[in-house]
Design a protein around this motif. Structure first.
Motif, PDB file in Angstrom:
ATOM      1  N   UNK A 145      -8.204  28.967   4.548  1.00 48.43           N
ATOM      2  CA  UNK A 145      -6.923  28.451   4.086  1.00 48.43           C
ATOM      3  C   UNK A 145      -6.218  27.670   5.193  1.00 48.43           C
ATOM      4  N   UNK A 146      -6.235  28.218   6.411  1.00 49.36           N
ATOM      5  CA  UNK A 146      -5.632  27.517   7.554  1.00 49.36           C
ATOM      6  C   UNK A 146      -6.369  26.207   7.825  1.00 49.36           C
ATOM      7  N   UNK A 147      -7.684  26.261   7.754  1.00 54.88           N
ATOM      8  CA  UNK A 147      -8.492  25.070   7.979  1.00 54.88           C
ATOM      9  C   UNK A 147      -8.196  24.017   6.912  1.00 54.88           C
ATOM     10  N   UNK A 148      -8.081  24.462   5.689  1.00 47.88           N
ATOM     11  CA  UNK A 148      -7.779  23.564   4.566  1.00 47.88           C
ATOM     12  C   UNK A 148      -6.418  22.896   4.785  1.00 47.88           C
ATOM     13  N   UNK A 149      -5.424  23.689   5.181  1.00 51.73           N
ATOM     14  CA  UNK A 149      -4.080  23.153   5.419  1.00 51.73           C
ATOM     15  C   UNK A 149      -4.098  22.143   6.561  1.00 51.73           C
ATOM     16  N   UNK A 150      -4.771  22.482   7.661  1.00 49.56           N
ATOM     17  CA  UNK A 150      -4.854  21.548   8.795  1.00 49.56           C
ATOM     18  C   UNK A 150      -5.547  20.249   8.388  1.00 49.56           C
ATOM     19  N   UNK A 151      -6.629  20.378   7.652  1.00 49.61           N
ATOM     20  CA  UNK A 151      -7.379  19.195   7.228  1.00 49.61           C
ATOM     21  C   UNK A 151      -6.537  18.327   6.297  1.00 49.61           C
ATOM     22  N   UNK A 152      -5.823  18.958   5.397  1.00 47.72           N
ATOM     23  CA  UNK A 152      -5.009  18.194   4.448  1.00 47.72           C
ATOM     24  C   UNK A 152      -3.849  17.503   5.163  1.00 47.72           C
ATOM     25  N   UNK A 153      -3.221  18.194   6.103  1.00 51.04           N
ATOM     26  CA  UNK A 153      -2.148  17.569   6.891  1.00 51.04           C
ATOM     27  C   UNK A 153      -2.674  16.372   7.680  1.00 51.04           C
TER      28      UNK A 153
END
Length: 163
Positions: A43-51
């Motif tokens: 989830x953290x990785x997904x958020x960082x990637x999306x940002x």
């Protein structure tokens, strides 16, 4: 300690695959399990990637906006001296270019609009029921139709003045 190029490449590949699988409807739980990481990590990785993706898109849009602004400003500089000398056609071109610059860069002043009830008074809503909402939409629709008719009439007046 900074990550190696190999680690960064692996993360980038994981993010690409994560987005592809998420778009396909796979759950975060399933994706996390397949990568051998916790759902929280994914989830953290997904958020960082999306940002990061959104920041790249914003940067691209900013570059494109600056490029278009430079083009319009160059055209404006070309017609400006004639416009100042009173050339009507150059004045119209300058005005249109300024309008385009304002729209492109968000320099237009926001338009404040208000829908009011009978005789300019407030619109009374007692309960927010579906019926009241429909009445409100009908009032707004009528205001919009009246504005459209006014704009069309103004356009016809300008056409008549031109002939």
């Amino acid at each position: 300690m900074p990550r190696s190029k190999a680690e960064m490449a692996a993360i980038a590949e994981r993010r690409i695959e994560m987005f592809r699988r998420r778009r396909a409807g796979e759950s975060m739980e399933s994706i996390a399990k397949s990568f051998g990481v916790s759902r929280s990590t994914l989830s953290k990785d997904f958020t960082r990637a999306y940002r990061s993706y959104l920041e790249e898109e914003k940067t691209e849009a900013d570059v494109w906006r600056r490029f278009q602004t430079d083009r319009y400003e160059e055209l404006l500089a070309a017609v400006w001296p004639d416009a100042l000398e009173g050339d009507v056609r150059a004045n119209e071109q300058a005005s249109k270019l300024i309008d385009k610059l304002c729209r492109l860069n968000g320099w237009d002043v926001p338009v404040k609009a208000e829908v009011s009830g009978p005789d300019g008074g407030p619109i009374a809503l007692a309960s927010g029921s579906l019926e009241e909402m429909e009445q409100l939409f009908n009032i707004a629709r009528q205001v919009n139709e009246d504005d459209t008719e006014d704009e069309e009439e103004m356009g016809e007046d300008e056409d008549a003045d031109a002939h």
